[in-house]
Design a protein around this motif. Structure first.
Motif, PDB file in Angstrom:
ATOM      1  N   PHE A  27       4.744   9.439 -20.837  1.00  0.00           N
ATOM      2  CA  PHE A  27       5.438  10.659 -20.419  1.00  0.00           C
ATOM      3  C   PHE A  27       4.607  11.397 -19.370  1.00  0.00           C
ATOM      4  CE2 PHE A  27       6.861  15.032 -20.883  1.00  0.00           C
ATOM      5  CZ  PHE A  27       8.231  14.877 -20.921  1.00  0.00           C
ATOM      6  N   PHE A  28       3.332  11.557 -19.647  1.00  0.00           N
ATOM      7  CA  PHE A  28       2.428  12.248 -18.736  1.00  0.00           C
ATOM      8  C   PHE A  28       2.306  11.486 -17.411  1.00  0.00           C
ATOM      9  CE2 PHE A  28      -1.817  13.052 -17.063  1.00  0.00           C
ATOM     10  CZ  PHE A  28      -1.803  14.426 -16.973  1.00  0.00           C
ATOM     11  N   CYS A  29       2.150  10.169 -17.488  1.00  0.00           N
ATOM     12  CA  CYS A  29       2.024   9.349 -16.278  1.00  0.00           C
ATOM     13  C   CYS A  29       3.302   9.385 -15.446  1.00  0.00           C
ATOM     14  CB  CYS A  29       1.662   7.914 -16.643  1.00  0.00           C
ATOM     15  SG  CYS A  29      -0.040   7.730 -17.214  1.00  0.00           S
ATOM     16  N   LYS A  30       4.448   9.518 -16.108  1.00  0.00           N
ATOM     17  CA  LYS A  30       5.711   9.644 -15.374  1.00  0.00           C
ATOM     18  C   LYS A  30       5.667  10.890 -14.497  1.00  0.00           C
ATOM     19  CE  LYS A  30      10.656  10.330 -15.962  1.00  0.00           C
ATOM     20  NZ  LYS A  30      11.768  10.459 -16.908  1.00  0.00           N
ATOM     21  N   GLY A  31       5.207  11.993 -15.051  1.00  0.00           N
ATOM     22  CA  GLY A  31       5.074  13.216 -14.272  1.00  0.00           C
ATOM     23  C   GLY A  31       4.099  13.060 -13.127  1.00  0.00           C
ATOM     24  N   GLU A  32       3.013  12.377 -13.387  1.00  0.00           N
ATOM     25  CA  GLU A  32       2.012  12.153 -12.336  1.00  0.00           C
ATOM     26  C   GLU A  32       2.582  11.284 -11.211  1.00  0.00           C
ATOM     27  OE1 GLU A  32      -2.698  10.965 -11.959  1.00  0.00           O
ATOM     28  OE2 GLU A  32      -1.680  10.676 -13.859  1.00  0.00           O
ATOM     29  N   CYS A  33       3.325  10.241 -11.550  1.00  0.00           N
ATOM     30  CA  CYS A  33       3.951   9.389 -10.533  1.00  0.00           C
ATOM     31  C   CYS A  33       4.944  10.190  -9.709  1.00  0.00           C
ATOM     32  CB  CYS A  33       4.674   8.207 -11.178  1.00  0.00           C
ATOM     33  SG  CYS A  33       3.648   6.789 -11.506  1.00  0.00           S
ATOM     34  N   MET A  35       4.913  13.313  -9.126  1.00  0.00           N
ATOM     35  CA  MET A  35       4.154  14.211  -8.258  1.00  0.00           C
ATOM     36  C   MET A  35       3.636  13.453  -7.040  1.00  0.00           C
ATOM     37  SD  MET A  35       0.905  16.701  -9.131  1.00  0.00           S
ATOM     38  CE  MET A  35      -0.227  15.369  -9.480  1.00  0.00           C
ATOM     39  N   LYS A  36       3.083  12.285  -7.249  1.00  0.00           N
ATOM     40  CA  LYS A  36       2.512  11.520  -6.143  1.00  0.00           C
ATOM     41  C   LYS A  36       3.575  10.984  -5.193  1.00  0.00           C
ATOM     42  CE  LYS A  36      -1.814  10.656  -8.354  1.00  0.00           C
ATOM     43  NZ  LYS A  36      -2.867   9.749  -8.723  1.00  0.00           N
ATOM     44  N   LEU A  37       4.800  10.836  -5.688  1.00  0.00           N
ATOM     45  CA  LEU A  37       5.917  10.416  -4.837  1.00  0.00           C
ATOM     46  C   LEU A  37       6.547  11.596  -4.101  1.00  0.00           C
ATOM     47  CD1 LEU A  37       7.598   7.804  -7.177  1.00  0.00           C
ATOM     48  CD2 LEU A  37       6.592   7.340  -4.939  1.00  0.00           C
ATOM     49  N   ALA A  43       8.641  16.448 -11.290  1.00  0.00           N
ATOM     50  CA  ALA A  43       7.325  16.407 -11.934  1.00  0.00           C
ATOM     51  C   ALA A  43       7.080  17.693 -12.708  1.00  0.00           C
ATOM     52  CB  ALA A  43       6.226  16.191 -10.890  1.00  0.00           C
ATOM     53  N   ALA A  44       7.391  18.829 -12.106  1.00  0.00           N
ATOM     54  CA  ALA A  44       7.200  20.112 -12.789  1.00  0.00           C
ATOM     55  C   ALA A  44       8.045  20.172 -14.060  1.00  0.00           C
ATOM     56  CB  ALA A  44       7.541  21.262 -11.856  1.00  0.00           C
ATOM     57  N   ALA A  45       9.264  19.639 -13.999  1.00  0.00           N
ATOM     58  CA  ALA A  45      10.131  19.633 -15.180  1.00  0.00           C
ATOM     59  C   ALA A  45       9.528  18.770 -16.291  1.00  0.00           C
ATOM     60  CB  ALA A  45      11.525  19.137 -14.815  1.00  0.00           C
ATOM     61  N   ILE A  46       8.957  17.643 -15.921  1.00  0.00           N
ATOM     62  CA  ILE A  46       8.313  16.768 -16.913  1.00  0.00           C
ATOM     63  C   ILE A  46       7.126  17.484 -17.553  1.00  0.00           C
ATOM     64  CG2 ILE A  46       6.867  14.676 -17.153  1.00  0.00           C
ATOM     65  CD1 ILE A  46       9.792  13.998 -17.079  1.00  0.00           C
ATOM     66  N   PHE A  64      -1.870  19.826 -14.807  1.00  0.00           N
ATOM     67  CA  PHE A  64      -1.041  19.082 -13.865  1.00  0.00           C
ATOM     68  C   PHE A  64       0.165  19.892 -13.414  1.00  0.00           C
ATOM     69  CE2 PHE A  64      -3.715  15.534 -14.470  1.00  0.00           C
ATOM     70  CZ  PHE A  64      -3.485  14.720 -13.378  1.00  0.00           C
ATOM     71  N   LEU A  65       0.668  20.763 -14.269  1.00  0.00           N
ATOM     72  CA  LEU A  65       1.748  21.653 -13.850  1.00  0.00           C
ATOM     73  C   LEU A  65       1.250  22.594 -12.754  1.00  0.00           C
ATOM     74  CD1 LEU A  65       4.632  22.628 -14.133  1.00  0.00           C
ATOM     75  CD2 LEU A  65       3.885  24.065 -16.036  1.00  0.00           C
ATOM     76  N   LYS A  66       0.054  23.122 -12.904  1.00  0.00           N
ATOM     77  CA  LYS A  66      -0.544  23.978 -11.871  1.00  0.00           C
ATOM     78  C   LYS A  66      -0.735  23.215 -10.570  1.00  0.00           C
ATOM     79  CE  LYS A  66      -3.186  26.856 -15.041  1.00  0.00           C
ATOM     80  NZ  LYS A  66      -4.546  27.178 -15.502  1.00  0.00           N
TER      81      LYS A  66
END
Length: 78
Positions: A27-33, A35-37, A43-46, A64-66
């Motif tokens: 779940f966390f890595c999904k948000g990071e991906c 963000m990087k895309l 990403a913020a929603a995740i 990571f939200l910040k």
């Protein structure tokens, strides 16, 4: 994801979360991906959802939200 293949990693993470919806790491890595895309709203929603789903990791998720919000404002990674 570590190879920089974020779109492929995102597909793999989606499959992982389908099989294990409570997988915090995926779940966390999904948000990071996302963000990087450059999919900053997604990403913020995740990361926002992660604060509620995984309160034991709130510090990490908040960081990571910040970063995502700073990136959205400045166009540069924090």
């Amino acid at each position: 994801m570590e190879l920089g293949l974020y779109e492929k990693a995102l597909r793999d993470l989606e499959e992982s979360l389908y099989l294990n919806p409570e997988g915090m790491s995926a779940f966390f890595c999904k948000g990071e991906c996302l963000m990087k895309l450059g999919h900053l709203d997604e990403a913020a929603a995740i990361f926002t959802e992660g604060q509620e789903r995984f309160p034991e990791h709130a510090t990490q998720v908040n960081e990571f939200l910040k970063r995502t919000r700073a990136f959205a404002l400045t166009g540069r990674p924090a």
